[in-house]
Enzyme design. Structure first.
Site, PDB file in Angstrom:
ATOM      1  N   CYS A 187      -3.271  -9.138  -6.387  1.00 52.98           N
ATOM      2  CA  CYS A 187      -3.942 -10.227  -6.582  1.00 52.98           C
ATOM      3  C   CYS A 187      -3.707 -11.332  -5.511  1.00 52.98           C
ATOM      4  CB  CYS A 187      -3.840 -10.909  -7.865  1.00 52.98           C
ATOM      5  SG  CYS A 187      -4.182  -9.755  -9.189  1.00 52.98           S
ATOM      6  N   GLU A 238       7.384   9.960   5.266  1.00 50.81           N
ATOM      7  CA  GLU A 238       6.313   8.864   5.681  1.00 50.81           C
ATOM      8  C   GLU A 238       5.127   9.621   6.178  1.00 50.81           C
ATOM      9  OE1 GLU A 238       6.461   6.076   4.998  1.00 50.81           O
ATOM     10  OE2 GLU A 238       4.931   5.099   6.545  1.00 50.81           O
ATOM     11  N   TRP A 272      -6.244  -7.245  -8.481  1.00 52.17           N
ATOM     12  CA  TRP A 272      -5.884  -5.935  -8.704  1.00 52.17           C
ATOM     13  C   TRP A 272      -5.564  -5.778 -10.057  1.00 52.17           C
ATOM     14  CZ3 TRP A 272      -1.367  -3.126 -10.385  1.00 52.17           C
ATOM     15  CH2 TRP A 272      -1.335  -1.972 -10.018  1.00 52.17           C
ATOM     16  N   ARG A 300      -4.607  -7.379  -0.972  1.00 53.00           N
ATOM     17  CA  ARG A 300      -3.759  -7.599  -2.088  1.00 53.00           C
ATOM     18  C   ARG A 300      -4.212  -7.255  -3.310  1.00 53.00           C
ATOM     19  NH1 ARG A 300       0.299 -11.466  -1.018  1.00 53.00           N
ATOM     20  NH2 ARG A 300       0.637 -11.627  -3.202  1.00 53.00           N
ATOM     21  N   ASN A 356      -1.693 -14.742 -10.159  1.00 53.92           N
ATOM     22  CA  ASN A 356      -1.060 -13.454  -9.622  1.00 53.92           C
ATOM     23  C   ASN A 356      -0.003 -13.284 -10.569  1.00 53.92           C
ATOM     24  OD1 ASN A 356      -0.059 -11.361  -8.040  1.00 53.92           O
ATOM     25  ND2 ASN A 356       0.544 -12.892  -6.482  1.00 53.92           N
ATOM     26  N   GLY A 357       0.365 -11.812 -11.066  1.00 48.56           N
ATOM     27  CA  GLY A 357       1.416 -11.618 -11.727  1.00 48.56           C
ATOM     28  C   GLY A 357       1.217 -11.203 -13.097  1.00 48.56           C
ATOM     29  N   LYS A 364      -1.618  -4.071  -1.267  1.00 52.17           N
ATOM     30  CA  LYS A 364      -0.741  -4.167  -0.223  1.00 52.17           C
ATOM     31  C   LYS A 364       0.610  -4.765  -0.498  1.00 52.17           C
ATOM     32  CE  LYS A 364       0.596  -4.603   4.473  1.00 52.17           C
ATOM     33  NZ  LYS A 364       0.967  -3.350   4.845  1.00 52.17           N
ATOM     34  N   GLU A 413      -1.996   8.591   0.941  1.00 50.34           N
ATOM     35  CA  GLU A 413      -2.490   7.332   0.330  1.00 50.34           C
ATOM     36  C   GLU A 413      -3.761   6.866   1.053  1.00 50.34           C
ATOM     37  OE1 GLU A 413      -0.320   3.688   1.124  1.00 50.34           O
ATOM     38  OE2 GLU A 413       0.474   4.550   2.971  1.00 50.34           O
TER      39      GLU A 413
HETATM   40  O1  M6R Z   1       6.203  -4.964   1.309  1.00 52.24           O
HETATM   41  P1  M6R Z   1       7.170  -3.750   1.170  1.00 52.24           P
HETATM   42  O2  M6R Z   1       7.688  -3.003   2.346  1.00 52.24           O
HETATM   43  O3  M6R Z   1       8.110  -3.836   0.052  1.00 52.24           O
HETATM   44  O4  M6R Z   1       5.925  -2.426   0.296  1.00 52.24           O
HETATM   45  C1  M6R Z   1       6.759  -1.183   0.015  1.00 52.24           C
HETATM   46  C2  M6R Z   1       5.693  -0.305  -0.240  1.00 52.24           C
HETATM   47  O5  M6R Z   1       4.788  -0.870  -1.527  1.00 52.24           O
HETATM   48  C3  M6R Z   1       4.839   0.000   0.703  1.00 52.24           C
HETATM   49  O6  M6R Z   1       5.546   0.576   1.872  1.00 52.24           O
HETATM   50  C4  M6R Z   1       3.784   1.038   0.359  1.00 52.24           C
HETATM   51  O7  M6R Z   1       4.279   2.259   0.171  1.00 52.24           O
HETATM   52  C5  M6R Z   1       2.782   1.312   1.550  1.00 52.24           C
HETATM   53  N1  M6R Z   1       1.318   1.281   1.240  1.00 52.24           N
HETATM   54  C6  M6R Z   1       2.913   2.348   2.441  1.00 52.24           C
HETATM   55  O8  M6R Z   1       1.918   2.607   3.400  1.00 52.24           O
END
Ligand code: M6R
Length: 613
Positions: A2, A485, A76, A27, A102-103, A608, A492
Site C-alpha cells: 500500500c 536468485e 495491496w 507498493r 498502510n499496514g 515491492k 515472480e
Molecule cells: O526490500 P527487501 O530487500 O527487504 O525485500 C525483500 C523481498 O521482498 C524482495 O527481495 C523480493 O523477494 C523481490 N520481489 C525479489 O525480486
C-alpha cells in the site's frame, strides 16, 4: 504494501495526489482512491478497483475534483478482497472523516464489535474502516477535537500502521500517524506533503522528515507540527534528498526492470568506488569497532526473498575468508525459531527497502537477544537503517520494479566489502590478496557492461524456452546460491514454475522430474567445481533434459560440448562470480516474461515493499 500520499497547500490536490500515487503504485496495485476537501463540495471520496489508471481516467487526471487538501492510496489487499468498497480511503459513518492506511490493525475485529455494539454500521471488510469509525466515535461520544480523537484511537488500536486522516471539520489539515510502517513528511513552500516513499514527493520538494514510530504529525500549508506518542510537540530533523528525479523515471525504457538491470554497472561503481582506499576497504564512520569484530563468534544473515539469496552467497564468501561460522535465516522464520544469538553474534540484516516487516521484526528480536546489527539497506532513512547499530547503504538509487535487480547486485558487493574489511581485522586475509580482490571489484562494472552487451544472445535463448511450464536451476556453492536468485526472478515475473537445487541433490529426488525437453539452467561458473557441473549436465541430458548453461569465458567451449546452449561471463575472482553471473539470469527472466506478455514491473499478487507479516 500500500502507498499513501497527502497534500495540503494552494494547488489543486487531486492531480498531485494521483501523480504521487503513480510513483507508489509498485507498493500495491489492486485498487486506488483519493479523498479531497473543497468548501463547495465538502469531503468527497473517489475510489476504484483496478490499477491507478482506472481512477485516473474516472477523475480526468484529478481535474474533475476540486480542493486543495487531500489524501490518496494505492492498495495491496489484506482485509477484504480488492473491490471499490474495500478500497481506501475508508470513511466514517457520517462521511466526515477519511482514512488511508498502510499496514494491519490486528485488533480490528474486537474494535468493530465494540463499535457495532454502539450502533455504528460498517460498510467494508477492511480493518482500516475501524480507524475512521473509532476516531469519529471519540469526536462525537467524548466531544473532543479530531487531534485528540486520533490520540485516543491510537491508544486503542494494535498492529502496524501508517495513516493519513482528513476530517471535514478541520479541513485545513491532514493528520499523519506512523507505527511500524513507513511515512515521510515533505516540507514545501506554502504546502506540505505526506508519502510512503520519497519518490512520490521528490518532484515537489527535497526537504523531508522521516516520521518515527509512535509519532503524529499535523500538516497544514504553513508547515508541519510533530508530536511524540505522549502528544508532546517534537522538533523534526529535516533531511535533504539528493536523488536525481530521473532516477525514479523510466527514462525511455519500456520497463523499470530493464532500466534497472542496465543501471547495474553504474550502481556498482557508486557502491564500491568510495569504499576502497589504498587497496583496503574504507567505511566512513563505521561504528563496529575492530575490537568488537574480533570477539564475534558467529554471524547470522537475516533477510527475505532476493536479499536472503544475497545472504546465501554471503555464507559461502564470508565463511571462506573469515573462518567464522555464518548462518543464513529467512527473516520470516527467525523470530519463531528460538535462534541462538548473543552478544558475540553479529546479525547482518539485508533489505533493499529497509521496510520489510519480517526483516524488521527479526532485527528487533536479534537486538533483544543482545546482538549488534549491521544492516545493508538501499533506502536512506528507512526503518531498518535507523534501528541498526551500523548501516551500510547500497546506493543503488531508487528501485521501482517489483523484481529487484540492482538492489540485489549492490547488496552482494557491499556484503563482500564488509567481509573483506572484517577479514583484514581478523587477519584471515593478507593485504596483497585483499588488494587483488578489491582491484577486481573495481573492474566489475566494466565486465558487467560486457555481459549486458551480450543481451541479444540471452534474448535468443528466451525465445527458445519462453513457452516452457517448468524450469530447474542447478549449481553448486556460489552457483547454487545464484541459481536461487535466477529461479526467483523467473517465477515472480513470468509465472513459470521454477525451482533451484544444489546440483548434488538432483539424484536425491529431483531428477525424477526431468523428462524429454525439461529446461534445466545449469550454472557452472565456479572453476573449482566445473567438472562436477559438467557431470550433472550430462546426467540431465541423459534423461532428455534441455540444458542452458552459464559459465566463464575460460570454460565456454568445454561446456558447449555438452549443453544445448551456453552463455558466458568474463572471468573474475570466485567471490565475485555471482555479481556477474546473475545478470544473464535477470535478462533471461525479463525476456521470457516479455515474450509471455506479463506485466513485468508489477507482477500479479506482489508488492515491492512487504510491510505485512
Ligand atoms: O526490500 P527487501 O530487500 O527487504 O525485500 C525483500 C523481498 O521482498 C524482495 O527481495 C523480493 O523477494 C523481490 N520481489 C525479489 O525480486
Amino acid at each position: 504494501m500500500c502507498g499513501i500520499v497527502g497534500y495540503v497547500g494552494n494547488e489543486q490536490a487531486a492531480p498531485l495526489l494521483l501523480e504521487g500515487l503513480s510513483k507508489l503504485e509498485y507498493r500495491g496495485y489492486d485498487s486506488a482512491g483519493v479523498a479531497v476537501y473543497d468548501p463547495s463540495t465538502g469531503l468527497s471520496v473517489h475510489k476504484a478497483k483496478g490499477r491507478l489508471a482506472v481512477l485516473d481516467k474516472m477523475l480526468d487526471g484529478g481535474r474533475s475534483v476540486p480542493g486543495r487538501v487531500g489524501v490518496g492510496h494505492t492498495r495491496w489487499a489484506t482485509h477484504g478482497a480488492p473491490s471499490d468498497v474495500n478500497s481506501h480511503p475508508q470513511i466514517s459513518r457520517s462521511g466526515r472523516i477519511a482514512v488511508v492506511h498502510n499496514g494491519i490493525i490486528e485488533n480490528y475485529a474486537e474494535l468493530k464489535d465494540f463499535l457495532q455494539g454502539q450502533g455504528v454500521p460498517f460498510t467494508s471488510e477492511t480493518d482500516t474502516e475501524v480507524v475512521a469509525q473509532l476516531v469519529e466515535y471519540f469526536c462525537e461520544h467524548d466531544g473532543v477535537d479530531i487531534l485528540e480523537a486520533v490520540g485516543r484511537c491510537l491508544r486503542r488500536i494494535e498492529g502496524a500502521y501508517a495513516l493519513g486522516i482528513l476530517c471535514a471539520d478541520a479541513p485545513d489539515q491532514i493528520i499523519a500517524v506512523r507505527k511500524d510502517s513507513p511515512l515521510i513528511l515533505g516540507y514545501g513552500d506554502g504546502c506540505s506533503f505526506l508519502a510512503s516513499d520519497v519518490t512520490a514527493l521528490i518532484r515537489h520538494t527535497r526537504r523531508v522528515g522521516y516520521m518515527d514510530d509512535g509519532e503524529v504529525a499535523v500538516l497544514t500549508k504553513d508547515g508541519i507540527q510533530c508530536y511524540n506518542h505522549l502528544m508532546q510537540p517534537v522538533e523534526k530533523e529535516i533531511s535533504y534528498v539528493d536523488w536525481e528525479i530521473d532516477a525514479a523515471e523510466k527514462g525511455g525504457y519500456e520497463h523499470f526492470m530493464f532500466k534497472e538491470i542496465m543501471e547495474q554497472p553504474q550502481a556498482i561503481r557508486r557502491a564500491v568506488g568510495p569504499r576502497i582506499r589504498d587497496g583496503e576497504v574504507f567505511f566512513e564512520d563505521f561504528a563496529l569497532s575492530d575490537d568488537y569484530l574480533r570477539q564475534v563468534k558467529k554471524i547470522y544473515i537475516v533477510a527475505c526473498g532476493s536479499s536472503y539469496h544475497v545472504g546465501m552467497v554471503g555464507k559461502y564468501n564470508l565463511e571462506r575468508i573469515l573462518r567464522v561460522p555464518v548462518e543464513v535465516a529467512l527473516a520470516s522464520e527467525f523470530r519463531y525459531m528460538d535462534p541462538i544469538v548473543d552478544g558475540a553474534t553479529l546479525v547482518i540484516v539485508i533489505s533493499q527497502s529497509g521496510e520489510t516487516l519480517d526483516t524488521m521484526a527479526a532485527l528487533r528480536e536479534a537486538k533483544r537477544l543482545g546482538a549488534k546489527i549491521l544492516s545493508l539497506v538501499n533506502v536512506v532513512g528507512s526503518s531498518i537503517a535507523r534501528e541498526s547499530d551500523q548501516v551500510l547503504y547500497t546506493w543503488a538509487g531508487p528501485e521501482i520494479a517489483v523484481a529487484t535487480t540492482k538492489g540485489y547486485s549492490t547488496q552482494l558487493v557491499v556484503l563482500d566489502l564488509f567481509g573483506l574489511h572484517m577479514a583484514r581485522v581478523l587477519g584471515t586475509i593478507d593485504a596483497e590478496t585483499c588488494r587483488a580482490i578489491l582491484e577486481e571489484m573495481l573492474r566489475l562494472p566494466e565486465k558487467m557492461e560486457a555481459v549486458l552487451e551480450n543481451k541479444d544472445a540471452i534474448q535468443y535463448y528466451a525465445s527458445q524456452y519462453f513457452n516452457h511450464n517448468s524450469v530447474f536451476f542447478i549449481g553448486r556453492n556460489v552457483d547454487y546460491a545464484m541459481g536461487l536468485e535466477g529461479s526467483l526472478k523467473l517465477k515472480e515475473i513470468s509465472y513459470i514454475h521454477s525451482e533451484a537445487y544444489a546440483s548434488g541433490e538432483l539424484k536425491h529426488g529431483t531428477i525424477s522430474l526431468i523428462e524429454e525437453g525439461t529446461l534445466v539452467v545449469a550454472l557452472g561458473t565456479y572453476a573449482r567445481l566445473f567438472d562436477k557441473a559438467m557431470s550433472n549436465i550430462v546426467e540431465v541430458k541423459a534423461r532428455g533434459g534441455d540444458v542452458l548453461a552459464l559459465t566463464t569465458e575460460d570454460h565456454g567451449q568445454e561446456m558447449a560440448k555438452v549443453a544445448n546452449g551456453v552463455v558466458t561471463i568474463p572471468n573474475t575472482h570466485p567471490m565475485l562470480l555471482p555479481s556477474l553471473g546473475v545478470v544473464p539470469l535477470q535478462l533471461f527472466a525479463y525476456y521470457v516474461a516479455l515474450m509471455r506478455g506479463c506485466d513485468i514491473d508489477k507482477p500479479r499478487n506482489l508488492a515491492k515493499s512487504v510491510t505485512v507479516e
